[in-house]
Design an enzyme around this catalytic site. Structure first.
Site, PDB file in Angstrom:
ATOM      1  N   ASN A  12      43.639  15.951  -2.221  1.00 13.44           N
ATOM      2  CA  ASN A  12      44.721  15.467  -1.358  1.00 13.44           C
ATOM      3  C   ASN A  12      44.568  16.181  -0.025  1.00 13.44           C
ATOM      4  O   ASN A  12      44.918  17.350   0.090  1.00 13.44           O
ATOM      5  CB  ASN A  12      46.079  15.784  -2.011  1.00 13.44           C
ATOM      6  CG  ASN A  12      47.240  15.417  -1.100  1.00 13.44           C
ATOM      7  OD1 ASN A  12      47.058  14.798  -0.048  1.00 13.44           O
ATOM      8  ND2 ASN A  12      48.451  15.803  -1.496  1.00 13.44           N
ATOM      9  N   TRP A  13      44.056  15.450   0.956  1.00 10.28           N
ATOM     10  CA  TRP A  13      43.773  16.088   2.252  1.00 10.28           C
ATOM     11  C   TRP A  13      45.046  16.338   3.063  1.00 10.28           C
ATOM     12  O   TRP A  13      45.013  16.975   4.095  1.00 10.28           O
ATOM     13  CB  TRP A  13      42.794  15.232   3.059  1.00 10.28           C
ATOM     14  CG  TRP A  13      41.417  15.169   2.474  1.00 10.28           C
ATOM     15  CD1 TRP A  13      40.979  15.741   1.304  1.00 10.28           C
ATOM     16  CD2 TRP A  13      40.277  14.508   3.032  1.00 10.28           C
ATOM     17  NE1 TRP A  13      39.652  15.491   1.107  1.00 10.28           N
ATOM     18  CE2 TRP A  13      39.184  14.719   2.154  1.00 10.28           C
ATOM     19  CE3 TRP A  13      40.062  13.752   4.182  1.00 10.28           C
ATOM     20  CZ2 TRP A  13      37.906  14.212   2.406  1.00 10.28           C
ATOM     21  CZ3 TRP A  13      38.792  13.237   4.421  1.00 10.28           C
ATOM     22  CH2 TRP A  13      37.725  13.471   3.551  1.00 10.28           C
ATOM     23  N   LYS A  14      46.153  15.756   2.642  1.00  6.96           N
ATOM     24  CA  LYS A  14      47.425  15.869   3.374  1.00  6.96           C
ATOM     25  C   LYS A  14      47.188  15.498   4.851  1.00  6.96           C
ATOM     26  O   LYS A  14      46.321  14.668   5.123  1.00  6.96           O
ATOM     27  CB  LYS A  14      48.016  17.267   3.194  1.00  6.96           C
ATOM     28  CG  LYS A  14      48.121  17.644   1.702  1.00  6.96           C
ATOM     29  CD  LYS A  14      48.947  18.852   1.428  1.00  6.96           C
ATOM     30  CE  LYS A  14      48.973  19.117  -0.077  1.00  6.96           C
ATOM     31  NZ  LYS A  14      49.791  20.255  -0.443  1.00  6.96           N
ATOM     32  N   HIS A  51      54.695  12.845  -4.313  1.00  8.87           N
ATOM     33  CA  HIS A  51      54.304  14.237  -4.032  1.00  8.87           C
ATOM     34  C   HIS A  51      55.555  15.021  -3.626  1.00  8.87           C
ATOM     35  O   HIS A  51      56.441  14.489  -2.958  1.00  8.87           O
ATOM     36  CB  HIS A  51      53.254  14.272  -2.914  1.00  8.87           C
ATOM     37  CG  HIS A  51      52.628  15.623  -2.786  1.00  8.87           C
ATOM     38  ND1 HIS A  51      53.250  16.662  -2.138  1.00  8.87           N
ATOM     39  CD2 HIS A  51      51.466  16.117  -3.281  1.00  8.87           C
ATOM     40  CE1 HIS A  51      52.474  17.739  -2.221  1.00  8.87           C
ATOM     41  NE2 HIS A  51      51.386  17.433  -2.908  1.00  8.87           N
ATOM     42  N   GLU A  79      56.048  17.095  -1.398  1.00 10.12           N
ATOM     43  CA  GLU A  79      56.318  17.131   0.046  1.00 10.12           C
ATOM     44  C   GLU A  79      57.078  15.883   0.484  1.00 10.12           C
ATOM     45  O   GLU A  79      57.930  15.936   1.369  1.00 10.12           O
ATOM     46  CB  GLU A  79      54.989  17.309   0.809  1.00 10.12           C
ATOM     47  CG  GLU A  79      54.484  18.744   0.676  1.00 10.12           C
ATOM     48  CD  GLU A  79      52.977  18.908   0.679  1.00 10.12           C
ATOM     49  OE1 GLU A  79      52.259  17.998   1.117  1.00 10.12           O
ATOM     50  OE2 GLU A  79      52.516  19.976   0.214  1.00 10.12           O
ATOM     51  N   GLU A 113      52.685  19.360 -10.579  1.00 12.40           N
ATOM     52  CA  GLU A 113      52.519  20.257  -9.441  1.00 12.40           C
ATOM     53  C   GLU A 113      53.788  21.087  -9.252  1.00 12.40           C
ATOM     54  O   GLU A 113      54.737  20.633  -8.593  1.00 12.40           O
ATOM     55  CB  GLU A 113      52.254  19.453  -8.162  1.00 12.40           C
ATOM     56  CG  GLU A 113      50.978  18.645  -8.183  1.00 12.40           C
ATOM     57  CD  GLU A 113      50.417  18.418  -6.779  1.00 12.40           C
ATOM     58  OE1 GLU A 113      49.237  18.639  -6.593  1.00 12.40           O
ATOM     59  OE2 GLU A 113      51.200  18.046  -5.882  1.00 12.40           O
ATOM     60  N   GLY A 132      50.215  25.446  -2.117  1.00  9.05           N
ATOM     61  CA  GLY A 132      49.908  26.075  -0.828  1.00  9.05           C
ATOM     62  C   GLY A 132      50.313  27.532  -0.741  1.00  9.05           C
ATOM     63  O   GLY A 132      50.340  28.103   0.348  1.00  9.05           O
ATOM     64  N   SER A 134      47.525  25.380  -5.765  1.00  7.03           N
ATOM     65  CA  SER A 134      46.632  26.532  -5.543  1.00  7.03           C
ATOM     66  C   SER A 134      45.446  26.572  -6.492  1.00  7.03           C
ATOM     67  O   SER A 134      45.027  27.644  -6.921  1.00  7.03           O
ATOM     68  CB  SER A 134      47.439  27.844  -5.591  1.00  7.03           C
ATOM     69  OG  SER A 134      48.389  27.885  -4.545  1.00  7.03           O
ATOM     70  N   GLY A 174      44.750  20.535  -3.031  1.00  4.21           N
ATOM     71  CA  GLY A 174      45.141  20.457  -1.623  1.00  4.21           C
ATOM     72  C   GLY A 174      44.139  21.215  -0.761  1.00  4.21           C
ATOM     73  O   GLY A 174      43.025  20.743  -0.512  1.00  4.21           O
ATOM     74  N   GLY A 175      44.519  22.401  -0.348  1.00  2.54           N
ATOM     75  CA  GLY A 175      43.712  23.184   0.604  1.00  2.54           C
ATOM     76  C   GLY A 175      42.238  23.272   0.249  1.00  2.54           C
ATOM     77  O   GLY A 175      41.370  23.101   1.127  1.00  2.54           O
TER      78      GLY A 175
HETATM   79  P1  13P Z   1      47.266  23.278  -2.724  1.00  3.87           P
HETATM   80  O1  13P Z   1      46.028  23.077  -3.569  1.00  3.87           O
HETATM   81  O2  13P Z   1      46.943  23.515  -1.273  1.00  3.87           O
HETATM   82  O3  13P Z   1      48.173  24.310  -3.307  1.00  3.87           O
HETATM   83  O4  13P Z   1      48.073  21.898  -2.741  1.00  3.87           O
HETATM   84  C1  13P Z   1      48.315  21.270  -3.952  1.00  3.87           C
HETATM   85  C2  13P Z   1      48.841  19.919  -3.683  1.00  3.87           C
HETATM   86  O5  13P Z   1      49.938  19.760  -3.205  1.00  3.87           O
HETATM   87  C3  13P Z   1      47.974  18.770  -4.020  1.00  3.87           C
HETATM   88  O6  13P Z   1      48.682  17.579  -3.963  1.00  3.87           O
END
Ligand code: 13P
Length: 252
Positions: free
Chosen positions: A9-11, A95, A97, A167, A173, A212, A233-234
């Site tokens: 997930n590149w956000k 998600h 967010e 999640e 994050g 994470s 994510g990251g």
């Molecule tokens: P991180 O891997 O950066 O913690 O993010 C997880 C995430 O929200 C994937 O959708």
């Protein structure tokens, strides 16, 4: 046997140039026949270009969100058919967010899930508790509520063509991943909750862990019996990290 999935997930990151480089590195480093399904979810405006670059590769494409309605006067929204049209097979819905920053309700998320299914997209339904929920012992309650609304609207059969991602919000994050046993406990609960409606579908549903996940902790998380891969994510923005995570998924 559930085939694991590793999804990036590149956000809201990247640019045309950065994405092209990242995909190039992923294509160069991904095994021709990976043991896990691999997909990336770039921001909407980059999907078409990513889709062209990924054509005929082992890496699939997903959107990060979708409109609950199919077409019409919904300024700024993107429909399931549009995602399909540019080459997406998957779409993330619910998600945290989006739930927290954009006030998406369980009901709206369930409608998005249904909209994705109706156009043949595979929804990746995100569920997960906030830190205060966990500390108050409400993890199961929160996850059950988020899941049940989807089960009510789409039935257990809705999950037959879908993926769930657990999640925990406190792990996203933050660098603080859930311990493998903590993840396993919730994953088993999610599977049992689906299983209460349909045991066969529950046994086949892929449940990803997100929060994470890094090259250094992926293997121990993916080793849990009910963890069928990850939503990253990251670490999905760095090709070497993401490829190491991909390699950690699937039968040894
Ligand atoms: P991180 O891997 O950066 O913690 O993010 C997880 C995430 O929200 C994937 O959708």
């Amino acid at each position: 046997m559930r085939r694991p999935i590793v999804a990036g997930n590149w956000k809201m990151h990247g640019s045309r140039a950065e994405n092209a480089r990242l995909i190039e590195e992923l294509l160069a480093g991904a095994p021709a026949t990976p043991k896990a399904t691999c997909l990336v979810c770039p921001p909407f405006v980059y999907l078409l270009e990513a889709s062209r670059q990924l054509r005929d590769s082992s890496i699939s494409l997903g959107g990060q969100d979708v409109c609950a309605d199919t077409q019409g006067a919904f300024t700024g929204e993107i429909s399931s058919a549009m995602l399909k049209d540019v080459g997406c097979e998957y779409v993330i819905v619910g998600h945290s967010e989006r739930r927290l920053l954009y006030r998406e309700s369980d009901q709206l998320v369930a409608r998005k899930f249904g909209a994705a299914l109706s156009k043949g997209l595979i929804p990746i339904l995100c569920v997960g508790e906030q830190l205060a929920d966990r500390e108050a012992g409400r993890t199961r309650e929160v996850v059950a509520r988020q899941l049940d609304v989807v089960l009510e609207l789409c039935g257990a059969t809705g999950l037959e063509q879908a993926v769930v991602a657990y999640e925990p919000v406190w792990a996203i994050g933050t660098g603080r991943n859930a311990a493998p046993e903590q993840a396993q406990e919730v994953h088993a609960y999610i599977r049992a909750r689906i299983g209460a409606r349909d045991a066969r579908i529950a046994a086949a549903t892929r449940i990803l862990y997100g929060g994470s996940v890094k090259a250094g902790n992926a293997a121990e998380l993916f080793a849990m019996p009910d963890v069928d891969g990850g939503l990253i994510g990251g670490a999905s923005l760095k090709a070497d990290e993401f490829l190491t995570i991909l390699a950690a998924a699937g039968p040894a």
